[in-house]
Design an enzyme around this catalytic site. Sequence first.
Site, PDB file in Angstrom:
ATOM      1  N   THR A 116       0.755  -0.975   0.087  1.00  0.00           N
ATOM      2  CA  THR A 116      -0.095   0.205   0.023  1.00  0.00           C
ATOM      3  C   THR A 116       0.841   1.418   0.130  1.00  0.00           C
ATOM      4  OG1 THR A 116      -1.507   1.370   1.416  1.00  0.00           O
ATOM      5  CG2 THR A 116      -0.112  -0.238   2.645  1.00  0.00           C
ATOM      6  N   TYR A 140      -1.767  -0.210  10.249  1.00  0.00           N
ATOM      7  CA  TYR A 140      -1.990  -0.670   8.940  1.00  0.00           C
ATOM      8  C   TYR A 140      -0.947  -0.537   7.996  1.00  0.00           C
ATOM      9  CZ  TYR A 140      -3.646  -1.155   4.098  1.00  0.00           C
ATOM     10  OH  TYR A 140      -3.712  -1.598   2.977  1.00  0.00           O
ATOM     11  N   PHE A 207     -14.766  14.852   4.167  1.00  0.00           N
ATOM     12  CA  PHE A 207     -13.714  15.087   5.277  1.00  0.00           C
ATOM     13  C   PHE A 207     -12.740  16.126   4.959  1.00  0.00           C
ATOM     14  CE2 PHE A 207     -14.800  10.515   5.933  1.00  0.00           C
ATOM     15  CZ  PHE A 207     -15.708  10.647   6.723  1.00  0.00           C
ATOM     16  N   ARG A 220      -6.367  12.369  -4.683  1.00  0.00           N
ATOM     17  CA  ARG A 220      -5.806  10.914  -4.587  1.00  0.00           C
ATOM     18  C   ARG A 220      -5.596  10.496  -5.794  1.00  0.00           C
ATOM     19  NH1 ARG A 220      -4.930  11.998  -0.246  1.00  0.00           N
ATOM     20  NH2 ARG A 220      -5.475  11.457   1.840  1.00  0.00           N
TER      21      ARG A 220
HETATM   22  N1  UDP Z   1     -13.163  10.794   1.980  1.00  0.00           N
HETATM   23  C1  UDP Z   1     -14.417  11.756   2.438  1.00  0.00           C
HETATM   24  N2  UDP Z   1     -15.364  11.100   2.688  1.00  0.00           N
HETATM   25  C2  UDP Z   1     -15.833   9.814   2.758  1.00  0.00           C
HETATM   26  C3  UDP Z   1     -14.714   8.993   2.429  1.00  0.00           C
HETATM   27  C4  UDP Z   1     -13.591   9.357   2.007  1.00  0.00           C
HETATM   28  O1  UDP Z   1     -14.178  12.671   1.849  1.00  0.00           O
HETATM   29  O2  UDP Z   1     -16.701   9.690   3.286  1.00  0.00           O
HETATM   30  C5  UDP Z   1     -12.006  11.257   1.433  1.00  0.00           C
HETATM   31  C6  UDP Z   1     -10.913  10.890   2.618  1.00  0.00           C
HETATM   32  O3  UDP Z   1     -10.634  11.933   3.320  1.00  0.00           O
HETATM   33  C7  UDP Z   1      -9.790  10.865   1.197  1.00  0.00           C
HETATM   34  C8  UDP Z   1     -10.325  10.479   0.048  1.00  0.00           C
HETATM   35  O4  UDP Z   1     -11.788  10.743   0.246  1.00  0.00           O
HETATM   36  O5  UDP Z   1      -9.230  12.068   1.226  1.00  0.00           O
HETATM   37  C9  UDP Z   1     -10.078   9.109  -0.212  1.00  0.00           C
HETATM   38  O6  UDP Z   1     -10.365   8.204   0.861  1.00  0.00           O
HETATM   39  P1  UDP Z   1     -10.677   6.385   0.905  1.00  0.00           P
HETATM   40  O7  UDP Z   1     -11.129   6.256   2.352  1.00  0.00           O
HETATM   41  O8  UDP Z   1     -11.277   6.160  -0.221  1.00  0.00           O
HETATM   42  O9  UDP Z   1      -9.075   6.138   0.729  1.00  0.00           O
HETATM   43  P2  UDP Z   1      -7.678   6.601   1.452  1.00  0.00           P
HETATM   44  O10 UDP Z   1      -7.032   7.596   0.635  1.00  0.00           O
HETATM   45  O11 UDP Z   1      -7.840   6.821   2.834  1.00  0.00           O
HETATM   46  O12 UDP Z   1      -6.945   5.144   1.127  1.00  0.00           O
END
Ligand code: UDP
Length: 329
Positions: A116, A140, A207, A220
């Site tokens: 990851t 993790y 978020f 991302r």
């Molecule tokens: N995110 C969000 N709302 C949600 C889930 C995720 O704004 O309900 C945002 C999260 O803060 C991150 C991005 O989307 O910036 C991708 O999050 P995800 O959990 O899909 O993957 P990660 O980057 O944590 O592996």
Amino acid sequence: MKFLVVGGAGYIGSHMVKHLLDANHQVVVADNFSTGHRAALLGGLLEELDIADAAALDALFAAHRFDAVFHFASFIQVGESVSEPAKYYANNFCATLTLLQAMVRAQIKHFIFSSTAAVYGDPVYVPIDEEHPKAAINPYGRSKWMVEQMLEDFDRAYGLKSVCLRYFNAAGADPEGLLGERHEPETHLIPLILQAAAGRRPAITVFGRDYDTPDGTCIRDYIHVADLVQAHALAVDYLLAGGESNAFNLGNGQGFSVQEVIDTACRVTGRAIAVNDAPRRAGDPPRLVADASRASTLLGWQPRFASIEQIVMHAWAWEQRYPWTDKLS
Ligand code: UDP
């Protein structure tokens, strides 16, 4: 060829099984169904077992001569890894050690590991290449990095050759519509947005809008699950051709903000999607984008579904079918 896919009933593992079957390989799936779905298995031979069970692994390796093992079975929720680190070290690290020890006993020499981008922690530069410092910021990411380091030692001592594939944000669904993502609980952005579009959730929560990015939301690198499994297939070819152990980033090299993904989902679905704003989620770096040029150079990997539209389109086709479960949490 004959392959073992550990965690073959999960999201990425099930797509891997389909890919290997389509290429006419023999496939055995090992899964304990702690998070996987029986309906996600489109074929192959199922061995219901836990990789923490050394005797079960010895019996499996006595019954089959595998050319390589793919390992997808791990827990993936960052937040849960902070509150329950023992669960993550037990499964993601200790059970993987048990699996590798059984492989050494059975003299299986090739291993493809789901790692990851979380091994890098908060990026000190972007795009992130494989040499970027490894400074995971949660259990993790640390559990995955510990396995990567263990694999280096197993290569030196036992000649076990491995490829670690460091996924950025896995997303999308089988282009033929037979498989897709279904986590319980779902925490990933794209399925959550699409569940809101489908009316299964009232809204998507963003978020944080105060990041140092053009629209203030996190960026991302979303990578289609079909492109991920293609990279695994190339990685096993590379090892079987005598390639040295290595680690590869898997991403498109292009970042999209949370707001851009929501806008894309509105366009693709033609639905209005209600959005709530919430504070930042702990541990989210503002920008994670892969430099995947090593996979391109050494594996010949080129993503086929690099556009965010296509990723969301396939995920939406899957979301509209909504098989396997109606439970949401
Ligand atoms: N995110 C969000 N709302 C949600 C889930 C995720 O704004 O309900 C945002 C999260 O803060 C991150 C991005 O989307 O910036 C991708 O999050 P995800 O959990 O899909 O993957 P990660 O980057 O944590 O592996």
